[in-house]
Design a protein around this motif. Structure first.
Motif, PDB file in Angstrom:
ATOM      1  N   ALA A  82     -23.383  51.774  19.423  1.00  0.00           N
ATOM      2  CA  ALA A  82     -23.623  51.058  18.166  1.00  0.00           C
ATOM      3  C   ALA A  82     -22.322  50.820  17.420  1.00  0.00           C
ATOM      4  CB  ALA A  82     -24.598  51.864  17.297  1.00  0.00           C
ATOM      5  N   SER A  83     -21.423  51.798  17.441  1.00  0.00           N
ATOM      6  CA  SER A  83     -20.127  51.658  16.755  1.00  0.00           C
ATOM      7  C   SER A  83     -19.291  50.562  17.393  1.00  0.00           C
ATOM      8  CB  SER A  83     -19.372  52.989  16.806  1.00  0.00           C
ATOM      9  OG  SER A  83     -20.063  53.994  16.115  1.00  0.00           O
ATOM     10  N   MET A  84     -19.223  50.580  18.724  1.00  0.00           N
ATOM     11  CA  MET A  84     -18.408  49.596  19.441  1.00  0.00           C
ATOM     12  C   MET A  84     -18.928  48.176  19.201  1.00  0.00           C
ATOM     13  SD  MET A  84     -17.233  49.762  23.429  1.00  0.00           S
ATOM     14  CE  MET A  84     -18.909  50.045  23.995  1.00  0.00           C
ATOM     15  N   MET A  85     -20.241  48.015  19.286  1.00  0.00           N
ATOM     16  CA  MET A  85     -20.823  46.681  19.084  1.00  0.00           C
ATOM     17  C   MET A  85     -20.668  46.222  17.636  1.00  0.00           C
ATOM     18  SD  MET A  85     -24.280  47.043  21.409  1.00  0.00           S
ATOM     19  CE  MET A  85     -24.756  45.344  21.250  1.00  0.00           C
ATOM     20  N   SER A  86     -20.878  47.126  16.707  1.00  0.00           N
ATOM     21  CA  SER A  86     -20.786  46.756  15.283  1.00  0.00           C
ATOM     22  C   SER A  86     -19.374  46.338  14.905  1.00  0.00           C
ATOM     23  CB  SER A  86     -21.239  47.932  14.417  1.00  0.00           C
ATOM     24  OG  SER A  86     -22.582  48.264  14.677  1.00  0.00           O
ATOM     25  N   LYS A  87     -18.381  47.039  15.454  1.00  0.00           N
ATOM     26  CA  LYS A  87     -16.988  46.698  15.161  1.00  0.00           C
ATOM     27  C   LYS A  87     -16.677  45.289  15.659  1.00  0.00           C
ATOM     28  CE  LYS A  87     -13.080  48.212  13.411  1.00  0.00           C
ATOM     29  NZ  LYS A  87     -12.997  48.672  12.010  1.00  0.00           N
ATOM     30  N   ARG A  88     -17.164  44.984  16.863  1.00  0.00           N
ATOM     31  CA  ARG A  88     -16.914  43.649  17.423  1.00  0.00           C
ATOM     32  C   ARG A  88     -17.702  42.565  16.694  1.00  0.00           C
ATOM     33  NH1 ARG A  88     -16.236  44.442  24.004  1.00  0.00           N
ATOM     34  NH2 ARG A  88     -14.586  46.000  23.881  1.00  0.00           N
ATOM     35  N   LEU A  89     -18.819  42.958  16.107  1.00  0.00           N
ATOM     36  CA  LEU A  89     -19.622  41.986  15.355  1.00  0.00           C
ATOM     37  C   LEU A  89     -19.068  41.723  13.959  1.00  0.00           C
ATOM     38  CD1 LEU A  89     -23.214  43.152  16.389  1.00  0.00           C
ATOM     39  CD2 LEU A  89     -22.177  40.927  16.891  1.00  0.00           C
ATOM     40  N   GLY A  90     -18.134  42.589  13.491  1.00  0.00           N
ATOM     41  CA  GLY A  90     -17.474  42.300  12.220  1.00  0.00           C
ATOM     42  C   GLY A  90     -17.524  43.368  11.150  1.00  0.00           C
ATOM     43  N   ALA A  91     -18.095  44.532  11.425  1.00  0.00           N
ATOM     44  CA  ALA A  91     -18.126  45.603  10.415  1.00  0.00           C
ATOM     45  C   ALA A  91     -16.698  46.028  10.075  1.00  0.00           C
ATOM     46  CB  ALA A  91     -18.925  46.799  10.937  1.00  0.00           C
ATOM     47  N   ASP A  92     -16.380  46.163   8.791  1.00  0.00           N
ATOM     48  CA  ASP A  92     -15.014  46.494   8.366  1.00  0.00           C
ATOM     49  C   ASP A  92     -14.609  47.907   8.772  1.00  0.00           C
ATOM     50  OD1 ASP A  92     -14.539  44.056   7.322  1.00  0.00           O
ATOM     51  OD2 ASP A  92     -14.860  44.603   5.233  1.00  0.00           O
ATOM     52  N   MET A  93     -15.401  48.889   8.370  1.00  0.00           N
ATOM     53  CA  MET A  93     -15.115  50.281   8.720  1.00  0.00           C
ATOM     54  C   MET A  93     -16.315  50.876   9.443  1.00  0.00           C
ATOM     55  SD  MET A  93     -14.310  53.620   6.306  1.00  0.00           S
ATOM     56  CE  MET A  93     -12.567  53.304   6.091  1.00  0.00           C
ATOM     57  N   VAL A  94     -16.036  51.611  10.518  1.00  0.00           N
ATOM     58  CA  VAL A  94     -17.103  52.233  11.303  1.00  0.00           C
ATOM     59  C   VAL A  94     -16.900  53.745  11.311  1.00  0.00           C
ATOM     60  CG1 VAL A  94     -18.148  52.461  13.587  1.00  0.00           C
ATOM     61  CG2 VAL A  94     -17.446  50.203  12.751  1.00  0.00           C
ATOM     62  N   ILE A  95     -17.932  54.454  10.869  1.00  0.00           N
ATOM     63  CA  ILE A  95     -17.924  55.915  10.845  1.00  0.00           C
ATOM     64  C   ILE A  95     -19.019  56.400  11.788  1.00  0.00           C
ATOM     65  CG2 ILE A  95     -18.228  57.972   9.398  1.00  0.00           C
ATOM     66  CD1 ILE A  95     -17.402  56.251   6.991  1.00  0.00           C
ATOM     67  N   ALA A  96     -18.703  57.320  12.681  1.00  0.00           N
ATOM     68  CA  ALA A  96     -19.696  57.781  13.654  1.00  0.00           C
ATOM     69  C   ALA A  96     -19.738  59.298  13.724  1.00  0.00           C
ATOM     70  CB  ALA A  96     -19.403  57.202  15.036  1.00  0.00           C
ATOM     71  N   ARG A  97     -20.947  59.817  13.831  1.00  0.00           N
ATOM     72  CA  ARG A  97     -21.152  61.249  14.040  1.00  0.00           C
ATOM     73  C   ARG A  97     -21.202  61.503  15.550  1.00  0.00           C
ATOM     74  NH1 ARG A  97     -26.914  64.332  13.465  1.00  0.00           N
ATOM     75  NH2 ARG A  97     -26.168  66.465  13.672  1.00  0.00           N
ATOM     76  N   ILE A  98     -20.260  62.262  16.062  1.00  0.00           N
ATOM     77  CA  ILE A  98     -20.203  62.597  17.485  1.00  0.00           C
ATOM     78  C   ILE A  98     -20.177  64.117  17.621  1.00  0.00           C
ATOM     79  CG2 ILE A  98     -18.980  62.286  19.676  1.00  0.00           C
ATOM     80  CD1 ILE A  98     -20.004  59.661  18.511  1.00  0.00           C
ATOM     81  N   ARG A  99     -21.204  64.691  18.241  1.00  0.00           N
ATOM     82  CA  ARG A  99     -21.279  66.144  18.378  1.00  0.00           C
ATOM     83  C   ARG A  99     -20.326  66.680  19.443  1.00  0.00           C
ATOM     84  NH1 ARG A  99     -27.814  67.283  18.231  1.00  0.00           N
ATOM     85  NH2 ARG A  99     -28.128  66.844  16.023  1.00  0.00           N
ATOM     86  N   SER A 100     -20.174  65.929  20.531  1.00  0.00           N
ATOM     87  CA  SER A 100     -19.294  66.378  21.616  1.00  0.00           C
ATOM     88  C   SER A 100     -17.840  66.285  21.179  1.00  0.00           C
ATOM     89  CB  SER A 100     -19.517  65.502  22.854  1.00  0.00           C
ATOM     90  OG  SER A 100     -18.517  65.729  23.818  1.00  0.00           O
ATOM     91  N   ASP A 101     -17.008  67.148  21.766  1.00  0.00           N
ATOM     92  CA  ASP A 101     -15.572  67.096  21.455  1.00  0.00           C
ATOM     93  C   ASP A 101     -14.789  66.274  22.467  1.00  0.00           C
ATOM     94  OD1 ASP A 101     -15.737  68.735  23.619  1.00  0.00           O
ATOM     95  OD2 ASP A 101     -14.545  70.377  22.795  1.00  0.00           O
ATOM     96  N   GLU A 102     -15.499  65.484  23.284  1.00  0.00           N
ATOM     97  CA  GLU A 102     -14.840  64.696  24.331  1.00  0.00           C
ATOM     98  C   GLU A 102     -13.820  63.703  23.765  1.00  0.00           C
ATOM     99  OE1 GLU A 102     -14.964  64.855  27.609  1.00  0.00           O
ATOM    100  OE2 GLU A 102     -16.334  66.549  27.607  1.00  0.00           O
ATOM    101  N   LEU A 103     -14.096  63.145  22.590  1.00  0.00           N
ATOM    102  CA  LEU A 103     -13.199  62.139  22.016  1.00  0.00           C
ATOM    103  C   LEU A 103     -12.105  62.750  21.148  1.00  0.00           C
ATOM    104  CD1 LEU A 103     -15.736  59.363  20.914  1.00  0.00           C
ATOM    105  CD2 LEU A 103     -14.380  59.454  23.003  1.00  0.00           C
ATOM    106  N   SER A 104     -12.286  64.005  20.742  1.00  0.00           N
ATOM    107  CA  SER A 104     -11.325  64.614  19.827  1.00  0.00           C
ATOM    108  C   SER A 104     -10.337  65.547  20.527  1.00  0.00           C
ATOM    109  CB  SER A 104     -12.073  65.379  18.722  1.00  0.00           C
ATOM    110  OG  SER A 104     -12.960  66.318  19.274  1.00  0.00           O
ATOM    111  N   ARG A 105     -10.517  65.774  21.813  1.00  0.00           N
ATOM    112  CA  ARG A 105      -9.579  66.630  22.545  1.00  0.00           C
ATOM    113  C   ARG A 105      -8.212  65.962  22.634  1.00  0.00           C
ATOM    114  NH1 ARG A 105     -13.243  68.551  27.750  1.00  0.00           N
ATOM    115  NH2 ARG A 105     -14.683  69.917  26.602  1.00  0.00           N
ATOM    116  N   PRO A 106      -7.123  66.742  22.666  1.00  0.00           N
ATOM    117  CA  PRO A 106      -5.776  66.163  22.706  1.00  0.00           C
ATOM    118  C   PRO A 106      -5.540  65.254  23.918  1.00  0.00           C
ATOM    119  CG  PRO A 106      -5.679  68.510  22.183  1.00  0.00           C
ATOM    120  CD  PRO A 106      -7.093  68.220  22.534  1.00  0.00           C
TER     121      PRO A 106
END
Length: 449
Positions: A82-106
């Protein structure tokens, strides 16, 4: 602002409630009709029933014109798509709740920005960090770190034998001239009080005090609270939050004695392999016989973070009955927080509040550095930066027309922090800590622009 919230669950509902009261245009998207009906019946917001991963439904909801899109469904993958599609559709700022740490690991192969996510929210991690802070500051019911760690706001329950009972805020300050602190809020019988000097402190009040971090132990002593040493910790629940608490404590300089109880055998086995310095037990954390066998009477702190909030409260009450010094329960219903303290628990943590605080800061944007909602009290802590030529820079605090529902707590300037008084002045780029009720937020932020 136009804000689209994807997900009408607990966090989505809570955000929609708060943001609509602040006069934002809020639209909530969810596929569950019952959840949307609850939103429609209780809140002044628009709703749209649809699939968050459908481009058509996102367009129909209005993400093209959204100033902010907030994806807070219970499924990480749905939030990501939903975040990826919304950003491409034109949303200015996208905030997402992600429980996994897969995206935040170094070394993560994908970054949040690769998926169109501007701000990543991890409420479980925020809740785990808050619980650890409460364990380290054992006398506190609530604790907020401010001004880059230089100041702290501590919440304390005033016992019937406290030397502060019956004294006014002015008398409290006069009797401790060597300490610099400020009582910034009081919770009394469900009411929130932003106190002035003549207000008297009563038994069973929950008082919130701001002071420099190094002064907090001395401030605690003035309330008659004993200085508690925590070494042995028992964690009920090998949930993501329970595992995070154990990891944080294991990585601490102090050597903690940690036991973790998890009812699911496979989960317990996995945690035992990972957490070498933790004794992981497979069993029911609400079983009194198991708790007694594993030495709960010798435990300093009991933390219950299972997925069942009623079990969390009950097991903490059992631990408190067995004279455990500190108990912390994870609850999801905000209504349970003031109740939990009334029936004898030391602290209750709400993970959706952690998510709301972080999201709120980005919604306000601009000069807002941090924001935190206080547990069980209708007041918020805001850290604001004064702009050049802002109204607050023109006069001393005493002469500024602040709303009655707020109090200026502290000022941070050029790396040093001070407790504010009526004679204090605010300069451009100062960071100011303010305690206020939600209805005063707009008035306060306008003074700093």
């Amino acid at each position: 602002m136009k804000i689209v919230i994807i997900g009408a669950g607990e966090i989505g509902y809570d955000l929609a409630s708060v943001l609509s009261k602040e006069k934002h245009d809020v639209i909530v998207l969810d596929r569950d009709e019952d959840c949307l009906n609850k939103v429609t019946e209780n809140l002044d917001v628009l709703t749209h029933q649809g699939n968050a991963t459908s481009a058509k439904d996102l367009v129909d909801t209005g993400v093209k014109d959204a100033d902010i899109l907030i994806a807070v469904t219970s499924i990480d993958e749905v939030n990501m798509i939903a975040s990826m599609m919304s950003k491409r559709l034109g949303a200015d700022m996208v905030i997402a709740r992600i429980r996994s740490d897969e995206l935040s690991r170094p070394n993560a192969p994908l970054k949040p920005t690769d998926l169109g996510i501007d701000v990543l929210i991890h409420p479980e991690l925020s809740a785990a960090q808050e619980i650890v802070r409460l364990i380290k500051r054992a006398s506190a019911n609530d604790l907020v770190t401010l001004a880059d760690g230089k100041m702290q706001m501590i919440g304390l329950r005033i016992g019937k034998q406290s030397p502060l009972v019956g004294k006014s805020i002015i008398e409290y300050a006069q009797e401790n001239p060597d300490l610099t602190f400020r009582v910034v809020a009081i919770s009394r019988k469900g009411m929130t009080i932003i106190p002035r000097g003549k207000v008297n402190i009563q038994a069973l009040d929950q008082i919130f005090i701001l002071a420099k971090t190094e002064c907090i132990p001395e401030v605690v002593k003035t309330t008659g609270k004993p200085d508690i040493e925590i070494n042995r910790v028992m964690i009920a629940g090998g949930t993501p939050i329970g595992a995070m608490i154990a990891r944080i404590l294991c990585g601490d300089e102090k050597k903690w004695n940690i036991k973790l109880i998890e009812p699911d055998f496979d989960t317990a086995q996995e945690l035992a392999k990972e957490l070498k310095d933790v004794l992981v037990l497979n069993g029911n954390p609400t079983d009194p016989d198991l708790l007694a066998t594993e030495g709960i009477t010798d435990t300093d702190a009991f933390i219950s973070v299972t997925d069942d909030e009623e079990s969390n409260i009950i097991s903490c009450l059992m631990a408190k009955h067995l004279e455990v010094k500190k108990t912390v329960a994870l609850v999801s219903k905000s209504d349970y927080i003031p109740l939990s303290q009334t029936i004898g628990l030391d602290a209750a943590i709400n993970k959706k509040a952690a998510a709301s605080n972080e999201i709120h800061r980005h919604v306000w944007g601009g000069r807002v550095i941090s924001v935190a909602a206080l547990q069980g009290i209708k007041a918020e802590v805001i850290e604001l930066q004064a702009a050049e030529n802002a109204k607050v820079t023109k006069k001393s605090i005493r002469k500024i027309n602040f709303p009655d529902e707020c109090v200026i707590g502290g000022i941070m300037r050029n790396g040093s922090s001070t407790i504010a008084t009526g004679e204090s002045t605010i300069q451009a780029n100062d960071r100011v800590i303010i305690f206020c009720k939600p209805e005063a937020i707009d008035k306060i932020t306008s003074l700093f622009k």
